[in-house]
Write an enzyme that holds these catalytic residues in place. Sequence first.
Site, PDB file in Angstrom:
ATOM      1  N   GLY A  45      42.691 -53.413  60.142  1.00 34.41           N
ATOM      2  CA  GLY A  45      44.113 -53.503  60.467  1.00 34.41           C
ATOM      3  C   GLY A  45      44.616 -52.494  61.492  1.00 34.41           C
ATOM      4  N   ASP A 104      51.316 -48.994  51.889  1.00 31.69           N
ATOM      5  CA  ASP A 104      51.964 -49.925  50.971  1.00 31.69           C
ATOM      6  C   ASP A 104      51.994 -49.271  49.584  1.00 31.69           C
ATOM      7  OD1 ASP A 104      53.071 -52.375  50.184  1.00 31.69           O
ATOM      8  OD2 ASP A 104      51.139 -53.309  49.854  1.00 31.69           O
TER       9      ASP A 104
END
Length: 181
Positions: A45, A104
């Site tokens: 990512g 997150d």
Amino acid sequence: MKLHKDAEKILISEAELSAKVKELGEQITRDFEGKNPVLVCILKGSVVFMADLMRAIDLDVDIDFMVVSSYGAGTSSKGHVKIVKDLSVDIHNRHVIIIEDILDSGNTLSNLIKLLDCRGAASIRLCALLNKPDRRTADVTLDYEGFVIPDEFVIGYGLDYNETYRNLPYVAILKEKIYAK
Ligand code: IMP
Ligand code: MG
């Protein structure tokens, strides 16, 4: 580039991304003056962010890559991070900057810090392009942060859903019908 059909709307444009990356690069350059940090990119990512950010840092840096996976809540292995691909640089006595796409729950980063700390890094700093504070369960604070975003599933600029959309040049909110089906 026109908006992808699976995207609800653009959350962060190319121009906003590039301005923020420049700012983060300048901050890191100032903070690490006279040092030779190792930028550790967490694949996959962070690959787009890393590629842009490293070119905004005016220092001699080493770069390296890691693939990790965190065991989710509810499994007995919680608190461990599985290394799928390890570093090739020895980080003993080195200043490490971990480059992440998004913070997150924080599980991945909190476990990774512990692990790199055991290897005797001189310092460990965290840099994430996106921060979703609403979903935090682990105690992690960022040293360098791009954007605080709401609790929405985002794609693009390296971020995927089922391995798609990483190549979009902007960060967008994924249409709910894509992940609800
Ligand atoms: P956590 O902080 O350990 O929960 O995990 C962060 C990882 O979850 C990130 O590196 C992403 O790979 C993935 N992730 C979390 N939120 C999103 C999102 O909105 N879009 C895409 N990937 C996400
Ligand atoms: Mg990731």
